[in-house]
Design an enzyme around this catalytic site. Sequence first.
Site, PDB file in Angstrom:
ATOM      1  N   ASP A  17      25.111 -16.570  20.250  1.00 24.01           N
ATOM      2  CA  ASP A  17      25.091 -17.075  21.621  1.00 24.01           C
ATOM      3  C   ASP A  17      26.518 -17.460  22.014  1.00 24.01           C
ATOM      4  O   ASP A  17      26.855 -18.633  22.136  1.00 24.01           O
ATOM      5  CB  ASP A  17      24.164 -18.289  21.685  1.00 24.01           C
ATOM      6  CG  ASP A  17      23.763 -18.647  23.105  1.00 24.01           C
ATOM      7  OD1 ASP A  17      24.156 -17.921  24.023  1.00 24.01           O
ATOM      8  OD2 ASP A  17      23.055 -19.653  23.278  1.00 24.01           O
ATOM      9  N   GLU A  89      23.935 -10.912  31.904  1.00 28.61           N
ATOM     10  CA  GLU A  89      23.150 -11.631  32.910  1.00 28.61           C
ATOM     11  C   GLU A  89      23.440 -11.184  34.338  1.00 28.61           C
ATOM     12  O   GLU A  89      24.585 -10.972  34.723  1.00 28.61           O
ATOM     13  CB  GLU A  89      23.446 -13.133  32.779  1.00 28.61           C
ATOM     14  CG  GLU A  89      22.505 -13.998  33.560  1.00 28.61           C
ATOM     15  CD  GLU A  89      21.925 -15.107  32.711  1.00 28.61           C
ATOM     16  OE1 GLU A  89      21.070 -15.840  33.232  1.00 28.61           O
ATOM     17  OE2 GLU A  89      22.300 -15.246  31.540  1.00 28.61           O
ATOM     18  N   LYS A 125      19.778  -9.352  31.596  1.00 25.22           N
ATOM     19  CA  LYS A 125      19.184 -10.695  31.586  1.00 25.22           C
ATOM     20  C   LYS A 125      18.850 -11.146  32.999  1.00 25.22           C
ATOM     21  O   LYS A 125      19.684 -11.100  33.894  1.00 25.22           O
ATOM     22  CB  LYS A 125      20.168 -11.702  30.969  1.00 25.22           C
ATOM     23  CG  LYS A 125      20.147 -11.749  29.468  1.00 25.22           C
ATOM     24  CD  LYS A 125      21.199 -12.695  28.937  1.00 25.22           C
ATOM     25  CE  LYS A 125      20.717 -14.111  28.861  1.00 25.22           C
ATOM     26  NZ  LYS A 125      21.712 -14.988  28.181  1.00 25.22           N
ATOM     27  N   THR A 149      15.282 -14.704  30.693  1.00 27.80           N
ATOM     28  CA  THR A 149      15.867 -15.951  30.236  1.00 27.80           C
ATOM     29  C   THR A 149      15.374 -17.142  31.065  1.00 27.80           C
ATOM     30  O   THR A 149      14.548 -16.981  31.953  1.00 27.80           O
ATOM     31  CB  THR A 149      17.408 -15.833  30.266  1.00 27.80           C
ATOM     32  OG1 THR A 149      18.007 -16.968  29.655  1.00 27.80           O
ATOM     33  CG2 THR A 149      17.921 -15.690  31.690  1.00 27.80           C
ATOM     34  N   PHE A 171      13.767 -21.462  25.849  1.00 28.06           N
ATOM     35  CA  PHE A 171      14.877 -22.395  25.616  1.00 28.06           C
ATOM     36  C   PHE A 171      14.416 -23.650  24.876  1.00 28.06           C
ATOM     37  O   PHE A 171      14.031 -24.641  25.492  1.00 28.06           O
ATOM     38  CB  PHE A 171      15.507 -22.768  26.965  1.00 28.06           C
ATOM     39  CG  PHE A 171      16.534 -21.782  27.458  1.00 28.06           C
ATOM     40  CD1 PHE A 171      16.376 -20.426  27.257  1.00 28.06           C
ATOM     41  CD2 PHE A 171      17.668 -22.210  28.136  1.00 28.06           C
ATOM     42  CE1 PHE A 171      17.313 -19.512  27.719  1.00 28.06           C
ATOM     43  CE2 PHE A 171      18.612 -21.308  28.606  1.00 28.06           C
ATOM     44  CZ  PHE A 171      18.438 -19.957  28.398  1.00 28.06           C
TER      45      PHE A 171
END
Length: 306
Positions: A17, A89, A125, A149, A171
Amino acid sequence: MTSKLEQLKQFTTVVADTGDLEAIIRLKPEDATTNPSLLLKASGLEGYAEMLGKVKSDAKGNVQAACDQFSVSVGSGLLKEIPGRISTEVDARLSFDEPALLKKAHHLIELYDKAGVGRDRVLIKLASTWEGIRAAEKLEKEGIQTNLTLLFSFAQAQACADAGVFLISPFVGRIYDWYKKSTGKEYTGADDPGVQSVARIYDYYKTNGYKTVVMGASFRNINQIEQLAGCDRLTISPELLQKLSEDEGELPRVLKPGNAGEAKQQLTESQFRWALNEDAMSTEKLAEGIRQFARDQEKLEALMAQ
């Protein structure tokens, strides 16, 4: 005894990440992921100064074009150091606009194509809004695979699976943060609400034969990772990856197919929106997450405009 990181890799695909190339090279994850927050951090790293300058020059004042190109340039660089995929993303400010999400996703894929990177190595994403999930469903049918996400609720996970998305990123840490703040309690082990959320989704997917990959994300400590050992994928910060690589204790597998999950339920749009509305944590964290990514996107644009 091998490190906990090496043990984890035996039954879980480890994803970095980060946009930090040095950390990727050192820790050797399978996949990598970026978002506006990580790109903003990457822009301040020594190795990216030249790339940033070239992108700004090539964009000729078009700030959004510069941001998209920087995102793809960072992703392309990371792909040279990993065997798997990069998640890139889409602008969080488009999270409630399905046509705009599709347009931006196609543009990012085109940029990767120009950089010599095939779509088989890229995950687009999108935030797990109703519009994001619908856009992902269309992209998957075109052969563009997606990573959904900012996922906090079971309803989001149900809708993503029914849409046939390739991967979801629940998350863990942000769920934990909300419950810790709202109750004043400290959660550890299997009592951690973030851990419980991912375990519930994992069991539901495996019980009902969904192919969607579950990738736990946003970890606050090593214990959360240990409790989800066996999850399809886990995306972990370099700091926590380093701690795992230095710990030689035993790491047993916790999640595995065969645990009883809930029966399949396909949600309509109104059922999805109601379920999300009834879950205060998910409603607040989804909105907050979109706002945070939007603010970091704006900071990145301001940097490109300088």
